[in-house]
Scaffold this motif. Structure first.
Motif, PDB file in Angstrom:
ATOM      1  N   TYR A 182      49.371  45.623 127.491  1.00 27.68           N
ATOM      2  CA  TYR A 182      50.309  44.976 128.398  1.00 27.68           C
ATOM      3  C   TYR A 182      51.541  44.590 127.586  1.00 27.68           C
ATOM      4  O   TYR A 182      51.434  44.086 126.458  1.00 27.68           O
ATOM      5  CB  TYR A 182      49.695  43.718 129.015  1.00 27.68           C
TER       6      TYR A 182
ATOM      7  N   ALA B 201      54.803  42.122 127.717  1.00 25.96           N
ATOM      8  CA  ALA B 201      55.302  40.963 128.463  1.00 25.96           C
ATOM      9  C   ALA B 201      56.263  40.175 127.592  1.00 25.96           C
ATOM     10  O   ALA B 201      56.198  40.193 126.362  1.00 25.96           O
ATOM     11  CB  ALA B 201      54.135  40.078 128.914  1.00 25.96           C
TER      12      ALA B 201
ATOM     13  N   PRO C  54      52.631  37.071 135.560  1.00 20.42           N
ATOM     14  CA  PRO C  54      51.303  36.869 134.966  1.00 20.42           C
ATOM     15  C   PRO C  54      50.168  37.314 135.883  1.00 20.42           C
ATOM     16  O   PRO C  54      49.097  37.696 135.398  1.00 20.42           O
ATOM     17  CB  PRO C  54      51.260  35.360 134.693  1.00 20.42           C
TER      18      PRO C  54
ATOM     19  N   ILE D  55      48.353  40.780 135.364  1.00 22.11           N
ATOM     20  CA  ILE D  55      47.402  41.018 134.279  1.00 22.11           C
ATOM     21  C   ILE D  55      45.995  40.994 134.847  1.00 22.11           C
ATOM     22  O   ILE D  55      45.614  40.081 135.571  1.00 22.11           O
ATOM     23  CB  ILE D  55      47.574  39.968 133.165  1.00 22.11           C
TER      24      ILE D  55
ATOM     25  N   SER E 283      56.714  34.252 126.644  1.00 24.82           N
ATOM     26  CA  SER E 283      55.557  34.923 127.256  1.00 24.82           C
ATOM     27  C   SER E 283      54.346  34.007 127.346  1.00 24.82           C
ATOM     28  O   SER E 283      53.220  34.482 127.435  1.00 24.82           O
ATOM     29  CB  SER E 283      55.187  36.172 126.440  1.00 24.82           C
TER      30      SER E 283
ATOM     31  N   PHE F  31      52.009  34.524 130.314  1.00 28.25           N
ATOM     32  CA  PHE F  31      51.244  35.764 130.158  1.00 28.25           C
ATOM     33  C   PHE F  31      50.123  35.582 129.128  1.00 28.25           C
ATOM     34  O   PHE F  31      49.022  36.116 129.285  1.00 28.25           O
ATOM     35  CB  PHE F  31      52.166  36.904 129.717  1.00 28.25           C
TER      36      PHE F  31
ATOM     37  N   LYS G 250      47.178  33.865 130.751  1.00 34.43           N
ATOM     38  CA  LYS G 250      46.403  34.782 131.586  1.00 34.43           C
ATOM     39  C   LYS G 250      45.574  35.730 130.728  1.00 34.43           C
ATOM     40  O   LYS G 250      44.411  36.020 131.040  1.00 34.43           O
ATOM     41  CB  LYS G 250      47.354  35.582 132.481  1.00 34.43           C
TER      42      LYS G 250
END
Length: 379
Positions: A299, A301, A329, A332, A345, A348, A351
């Protein structure tokens, strides 16, 4: 003279190979020397084949003449049959005699069989009556067995009904107990999270994907045990490390320069300490973006400062892995391995912590950029 030479050469070529545009018959392709030569060779091959077939027929006739001569049968030069002085029958006469004998023998066997059947008819009738009695007894036993089966079947159905009622009651009790235990488990998990204050794991150690099998430090090259069949590409960079006294210790970086099927040649581009931590056979190599077994999932972010997200995504995909850019977020989900965390971030990261992902910073990922990789802006 030159024109005459060229004209005679063209005429010779036309006579030999043929001219598609020729008007005279002797210059056409059908009348060319090559075509006539091919036709002559074909006719010669056919003549050879016919001669071989004729010779085969002659040998067959000679063999048959010898066989007939052994029976005293001869032919004159006009094809007329001549019998010799021998009294031996011909093969056809012998076959006819054998057939006649077999017919007579078969008729005799048939007559004997009919006589035996007529003699044993009374005995067969007794055997048939005995078999009928046995069948009737078996049918009576089968009827009694059917009655026992029906009684047993009814008893089992009653037992099954009782068990189903008990199963339903136990199911209701089970769901009630499960709901209570599930609620208690949720409460305990929440309490554990509050007590442990789970933290996001950051990448500190690499997982090995191969090792060094040959070193040539003086010439600044090494050989690793993974190659083209492991999806290695020219230009890939790997970190060299080893566990010294149980601690992860980095020794340097290398770059793939030449590929083979099961191994690769690399040049050393970074050495941490050649005296205390020399690069040697058996050292492990790793790259967070590369795995020989499966694609690694990322991912992306936050805000990146070295490269934009599209460049990082393209670099990861060139390495054979998977990258997804997220802007919320809630996007995810589980199933990913790493979160490349840029600036701002934190949501994020929270999460990703719930799904036990490993976080990696942009600066760590940039170390493994291939030298042939060019960002979109630079291109």
């Amino acid at each position: 003279f030159a024109y005459l030479t060229w004209d005679r050469h063209q005429m010779a070529q036309a006579i030999r190979f043929g001219d598609p545009e020729a008007t005279e018959l002797r210059f056409t392709e059908a009348e060319s020397l090559n075509r006539r030569y091919d036709e002559l060779m074909r006719v010669e091959n056919e003549i050879k084949a016919e001669r071989e077939r004729v010779n085969l027929r002659r040998r067959t006739l000679a063999r048959l003449d010898n066989q007939l001569a052994a029976r005293g049968i001869f032919f004159d030069r006009h094809g007329n049959l001549i019998r010799g002085d021998r009294d031996d029958p011909t093969p056809w006469e012998g076959v006819a005699s054998n057939v006649t004998h077999m017919v007579t023998f078969t008729d005799q066997v048939a007559r004997n069989y009919e006589q035996r059947v007529q003699h044993r008819f009374a005995e067969l009738r007794n055997v048939i009556n005995q078999l009928r009695s046995s069948i009737a007894e078996v049918n009576r036993d089968a009827g009694r067995a059917d009655d026992r089966f029906e009684r047993t079947r009814n008893d089992l159905l009653e037992t099954l009904d009782a068990l189903e009622r008990r199963y339903e009651a136990d199911g209701v009790q089970y769901h009630h107990d499960f709901s209570e235990l599930r609620t208690r488990e949720t409460q305990l998990d929440q309490r554990i999270r509050e007590l442990l204050e789970l933290r996001l794991r950051w990448l500190e150690e690499l997982r090995p994907v191969g090792r060094i099998v040959t070193t040539g430090v003086e010439s600044n090259f090494v050989v690793i045990n993974i190659g083209r069949k492991d999806r290695v590409q020219r230009g890939m960079r790997f970190e060299i490390f080893r566990h010294v006294q149980g601690r992860y210790t980095s020794k340097g970086m290398l770059e793939v320069t030449d590929l083979e099927e099961t191994q690769s040649t690399c040049r050393i581009i970074e050495v941490v300490d050649q005296r205390r931590l020399p690069i040697s056979n058996g050292d492990l190599i790793g790259n967070p973006v590369f795995d020989t077994q499966r694609p690694v999932r990322f991912y992306l972010a936050g805000e990146f400062s070295h490269l934009n997200k599209d460049d990082v995504k393209r670099f990861i995909e060139q390495m054979g892995s998977i990258a997804t850019i997220v802007s919320n977020p809630d996007e995810i989900a589980p199933g990913y391995d790493f979160l490349v965390a840029g600036g701002r971030s934190d949501p994020f990261q929270d999460k990703a912590r719930e799904f036990q992902m490993t976080a990696i910073r942009e600066e760590q990922l940039v170390r493994y950029l291939q030298p042939i990789f060019q960002p979109i802006e630079r291109r």
